[in-house]
Scaffold this motif. Structure first.
Motif, mmCIF file in Angstrom:
data_model
loop_
_atom_site.group_PDB
_atom_site.id
_atom_site.type_symbol
_atom_site.label_atom_id
_atom_site.label_comp_id
_atom_site.label_asym_id
_atom_site.label_seq_id
_atom_site.Cartn_x
_atom_site.Cartn_y
_atom_site.Cartn_z
ATOM 1 N N UNK A 1 0.836 -1.203 0.000
ATOM 2 C CA UNK A 1 0.000 0.000 0.000
ATOM 3 C C UNK A 1 0.872 1.255 0.000
ATOM 4 N N UNK A 2 1.883 1.250 0.865
ATOM 5 C CA UNK A 2 2.775 2.388 1.026
ATOM 6 C C UNK A 2 4.211 1.875 1.039
ATOM 7 N N UNK A 3 5.108 2.590 0.359
ATOM 8 C CA UNK A 3 6.537 2.291 0.435
ATOM 9 C C UNK A 3 7.234 3.431 1.164
ATOM 10 N N UNK A 4 8.039 3.083 2.149
ATOM 11 C CA UNK A 4 8.791 4.059 2.929
ATOM 12 C C UNK A 4 10.269 3.905 2.607
ATOM 13 N N UNK A 5 10.929 5.003 2.281
ATOM 14 C CA UNK A 5 12.364 5.004 2.013
ATOM 15 C C UNK A 5 13.086 5.433 3.281
ATOM 16 N N UNK A 6 13.835 4.507 3.875
ATOM 17 C CA UNK A 6 14.601 4.813 5.071
ATOM 18 C C UNK A 6 14.069 4.134 6.313
ATOM 19 N N UNK A 7 14.925 3.343 6.981
ATOM 20 C CA UNK A 7 14.523 2.633 8.205
ATOM 21 C C UNK A 7 15.175 3.267 9.424
ATOM 22 N N UNK A 8 15.141 4.604 9.474
ATOM 23 C CA UNK A 8 15.454 5.331 10.695
ATOM 24 C C UNK A 8 14.172 5.692 11.406
ATOM 25 N N UNK A 9 14.260 6.586 12.384
ATOM 26 C CA UNK A 9 13.083 6.893 13.190
ATOM 27 C C UNK A 9 11.916 7.437 12.358
ATOM 28 N N UNK B 1 5.823 -1.359 3.104
ATOM 29 C CA UNK B 1 7.118 -1.894 2.715
ATOM 30 C C UNK B 1 8.160 -0.801 2.943
ATOM 31 N N UNK B 2 9.188 -1.111 3.725
ATOM 32 C CA UNK B 2 10.275 -0.172 4.007
ATOM 33 C C UNK B 2 11.518 -0.622 3.249
ATOM 34 N N UNK B 3 12.166 0.321 2.564
ATOM 35 C CA UNK B 3 13.393 0.035 1.827
ATOM 36 C C UNK B 3 14.520 0.846 2.447
ATOM 37 N N UNK B 4 15.564 0.159 2.881
ATOM 38 C CA UNK B 4 16.692 0.793 3.573
ATOM 39 C C UNK B 4 17.985 0.445 2.859
ATOM 40 N N UNK B 5 18.817 1.471 2.616
ATOM 41 C CA UNK B 5 20.062 1.243 1.898
ATOM 42 C C UNK B 5 21.097 0.485 2.693
ATOM 43 N N UNK C 1 6.520 6.483 10.679
ATOM 44 C CA UNK C 1 5.454 6.519 9.683
ATOM 45 C C UNK C 1 4.940 5.118 9.375
ATOM 46 N N UNK C 2 5.860 4.178 9.184
ATOM 47 C CA UNK C 2 5.468 2.811 8.832
ATOM 48 C C UNK C 2 4.687 2.137 9.949
ATOM 49 N N UNK C 3 5.143 2.304 11.188
ATOM 50 C CA UNK C 3 4.464 1.643 12.303
ATOM 51 C C UNK C 3 3.091 2.257 12.546
ATOM 52 N N UNK C 4 2.977 3.570 12.434
ATOM 53 C CA UNK C 4 1.655 4.189 12.563
ATOM 54 C C UNK C 4 0.698 3.671 11.481
ATOM 55 N N UNK D 1 7.290 -5.355 11.965
ATOM 56 C CA UNK D 1 7.208 -6.676 11.337
ATOM 57 C C UNK D 1 6.175 -7.552 12.026
ATOM 58 N N UNK D 2 5.963 -7.369 13.331
ATOM 59 C CA UNK D 2 4.931 -8.149 14.024
ATOM 60 C C UNK D 2 3.533 -7.810 13.532
ATOM 61 N N UNK D 3 3.387 -6.625 12.924
ATOM 62 C CA UNK D 3 2.088 -6.196 12.391
ATOM 63 C C UNK D 3 1.983 -6.452 10.897
ATOM 64 N N UNK D 4 2.933 -7.170 10.332
ATOM 65 C CA UNK D 4 2.872 -7.530 8.920
ATOM 66 C C UNK D 4 3.681 -6.647 7.996
ATOM 67 N N UNK D 5 4.378 -5.640 8.519
ATOM 68 C CA UNK D 5 5.218 -4.801 7.678
ATOM 69 C C UNK D 5 6.458 -5.544 7.213
ATOM 70 N N UNK D 6 7.028 -5.077 6.104
ATOM 71 C CA UNK D 6 8.210 -5.699 5.519
ATOM 72 C C UNK D 6 9.333 -4.678 5.445
ATOM 73 N N UNK D 7 10.544 -5.093 5.811
ATOM 74 C CA UNK D 7 11.712 -4.217 5.733
ATOM 75 C C UNK D 7 12.765 -4.883 4.864
ATOM 76 N N UNK D 8 13.152 -4.202 3.792
ATOM 77 C CA UNK D 8 14.253 -4.657 2.955
ATOM 78 C C UNK D 8 15.476 -3.807 3.287
ATOM 79 N N UNK D 9 16.591 -4.458 3.651
ATOM 80 C CA UNK D 9 17.827 -3.774 3.976
ATOM 81 C C UNK D 9 18.880 -4.053 2.902
ATOM 82 N N UNK D 10 20.021 -3.361 3.010
ATOM 83 C CA UNK D 10 21.084 -3.497 2.010
ATOM 84 C C UNK D 10 20.532 -3.304 0.596
ATOM 85 N N UNK D 11 19.600 -2.359 0.469
ATOM 86 C CA UNK D 11 18.915 -2.128 -0.812
ATOM 87 C C UNK D 11 18.870 -0.629 -1.108
#
Length: 434
Positions: free
Chosen positions: A37-45, A62-66, A50-53, A203-213
Motif C-alpha cells: 500500500x505504502x513504500x517508505x524510504x529509510x529505516x530510521x526513526x 514496505x520499508x526500503x533501507x540502503x 510513519x510505517x508503524x503508525x 514486522x509483528x504487524x505484517x510490515x516488511x523491511x528490505x535492507x542493504x537495498x
C-alpha cells in the motif's frame, strides 16, 4: 557483499550502541518486484514511525533501507529524548505568527509520548529513563531558561523545574554550572535498540523491511508510485521519503533543502555504579544550552556517553576523542584517568530555518527531514504526521508544508563554508558568555 553508495558494506559503525545492541537482524535484500500500500524510504526513526503508525491502521507497508535498520543518526545519536524543535517558539512566533506558534506549541511533547507509548506497548528493551536537564554555564543562560519555562507554560507545558547552583549539584557532580532546568517529560535511552525494537514491532504487524537495498530512483504517475533499487522495485499507492541526512541525490528536488552535519560521541569504559552515580546521581541526561553544545548521560552498564561539536557538510573529524576529551575533562575533571572504549560520528540533517520540513512532490511522494539536531522526538512526531496525510487527514501536514523553506546562503557548493563561519561566531559568543 557489494559496497553501498554511502554506507560501505552496510555494517554498523563501531559505536557503543552497535556493540551493545540486543537484536541481531537477518537482513532481507530487495530482489525482484513487490507491491504494498505504502513504500517508505529509510529505516530510521522517521520511516519507522510513519510505517508503524500506518501498520497500526492496517496498511501493508514496505520499508526500503540502503544499509541496515537504524544505521544512520537513529542508531548513533546521543539517546536524549529532548522536547521541542531546534527553532524556539519565540523564533517561530516572529517568523510565522502567533497562530503557527500555538499550533507548534501544542505538539512539542507529542514525539516523546509516542516513544514512551511504543516502548511500553511493544515491550521494547532500550534502557529508557525519564528526565533531562538543560545546564546553564552563565547567569545569562539561566535567564534564557527562566524565559523558556514561562513560554512553555503559556503553551500548556508545565514539566520544567528550575535549578539554582546548589540544586544542580544534586544532579550533576560538577562545579562548572551556574544552574539549569529539568524537563521531567524528557528522558534518555539506547537509540539503536529503540530503532530495532520499532522495526520488530512493525514486522509483528505484517510490515516488511528490505535492507542493504540502496534506492536509485523514486518515480510516480497518475496511478501510483514506485521505488527502484539495483535489485528490485516496490510499487505502491504512495511513497514516503525519510532518508534525511543520508538521502544523497536520490531525490534531486530535496538535495538542496538540507545539509548533512556531523556530531561526535564517545563512551568511557564501565565506571562501576558508585563512580558513575557520583557523576549523575539522579540518572538524568544533560545537555548544556550553548550554541555549540555538549551532551552526556550514563548508559545502563555505567559508562559515561559524552557528545558534542559539529562539522558542517557531514565529514568525520580525524580524532573524535581528541575533539571531545577536553570538554569532558572540563565538566568532569575526575575522569581524566578514564579509558575511552568507543568513539564515533554521525550525521543529522540541518535546515537553514532550523524547522523540520514536510512536503509533497507531485501527488504521491511525501517527505520529512531537517530536524536540525532534535530528531529523536521530531522524527517520531513527523512520522505520525506523514501517516495522517497518507490516511487522508492533511490538517497538520498542510500546516507544516505551507511554511516557507529557505535555501542555504552560498548554495549547495558553499553552504558548509557559510555555516562554519556562522558557527565560529556563535562559538565565540559562547566563550565570551554573550
Amino acid at each position: 557483499m557489494a559496497a553501498l553508495s554511502y554506507a560501505g558494506d552496510g555494517s554498523y559503525p563501531p559505536s557503543y550502541y552497535a556493540a551493545s545492541r540486543n537484536i541481531t537482524r537477518q537482513p532481507q535484500k530487495l530482489e525482484g518486484e513487490v507491491e504494498g500500500d505504502i513504500c517508505v524510504v529509510g529505516a530510521g526513526y522517521s520511516g519507522l514511525s510513519a510505517a508503524l503508525h500506518l501498520a497500526e491502521h492496517g496498511f501493508n507497508v514496505v520499508v526500503v533501507e540502503g544499509a541496515t535498520v537504524g544505521w544512520g543518526a537513529s542508531g548513533r545519536n546521543g539517546g536524549q529524548v529532548v522536547n521541542g524543535l531546534n527553532a524556539s517558539l519565540d523564533t517561530i512566533t516572529r517568523r510565522y505568527g502567533e497562530q503557527t506558534a500555538r499550533f507548534v506549541g501544542g505538539m512539542l511533547q507529542e514525539g516523546a509520548g509516542i516513544i514512551y507509548d511504543w516502548v511500553e506497548r511493544y515491550a521494547i528493551d532500550c534502557d529508557l529513563r525519564r528526565g533531562n536537564i538543560y545546564a546553564a554555564y552563565t547567569p545569562k543562560h539561566m535567564e534564557e531558561l527562566k524565559a523558556k519555562q514561562v513560554l512553555w507554560r503559556q503553551h500548556g507545558m508545565d514539566d520544567h523545574e528550575l535549578l539554582d547552583r546548589e540544586a544542580i549539584r544534586r544532579h550533576i557532580g560538577s562545579d562548572v554550572f551556574e544552574g539549569g532546568m529539568i524537563d521531567h517529560s524528557g528522558g534518555h535511552m539506547h537509540p539503536l535498540n529503540l530503532a530495532l525494537g520499532e522495526a520488530a514491532a512493525l514486522e509483528s504487524l505484517g510490515g516488511t523491511i528490505f535492507e542493504h537495498s540502496p534506492v536509485t530512483k523514486v518515480q510516480q504517475d497518475s496511478t501510483g508510485a514506485s521505488v527502484l533499487t539495483q535489485g528490485g522495485k516496490v510499487s505502491a499507492k504512495a511513497v514516503l521519503v525519510c532518508g534525511n541526512a543520508y538521502l544523497g541525490h536520490v531525490v534531486p528536488e530535496l538535495t538542496a533543502r538540507v545539509m548533512p552535519v556531523s556530531t561526535q560521541m564517545m563512551a568511557t569504559e564501565p565506571l562501576g555504579p558508585d563512580r558513575a552515580n557520583a557523576l549523575l546521581p539522579t540518572g538524568m541526561c544533560v545537555e548544556d544550552v550553548r550554541y555549540i553544545l555538549d551532551y552526556f548521560r550514563l548508559s545502563a552498564d555505567h559508562r559515561l556517553i559524552f557528545g558534542g561539536g559539529v562539522v558542517y557538510g557531514g565529514t568525520d573529524p580525524a580524532d573524535v576523542v581528541g575533539k571531545l576529551r577536553p570538554n569532558m575533562d572540563r565538566v568532569f575533571p575526575q575522569l581524566k584517568d578514564v579509558r575511552i572504549d568507543y568513539a564515533w560520528s554521525g550525521n543529522f540533517a540541518l535546515s537553514f530555518s532550523r524547522v523540520p520540513q514536510l512536503g509533497r512532490l507531485g501527488n504521491r511522494v511525501y517527505f520529512a527531514h531537517g530536524y536540525s539536531g532534535h530528531g529523536i522526538t521530531g522524527s517520531h512526531l513527523f512520522g505520525r504526521i506523514l501517516s495522517e496525510a497518507v490516511r487522508g487527514d492533511l490538517t497538520r501536514f498542510d500546516t507544516f508544508a505551507a511554511l516557507p523553506w529557505v535555501p542555504f546562503p552560498g548554495g549547495r557548493m558553499f553552504r558548509a563554508q557559510y555555516s562554519t563561519l556562522g558557527s565560529w561566531w556563535y562559538a565565540l559568543r559562547d566563550r565570551l558568555g554573550m
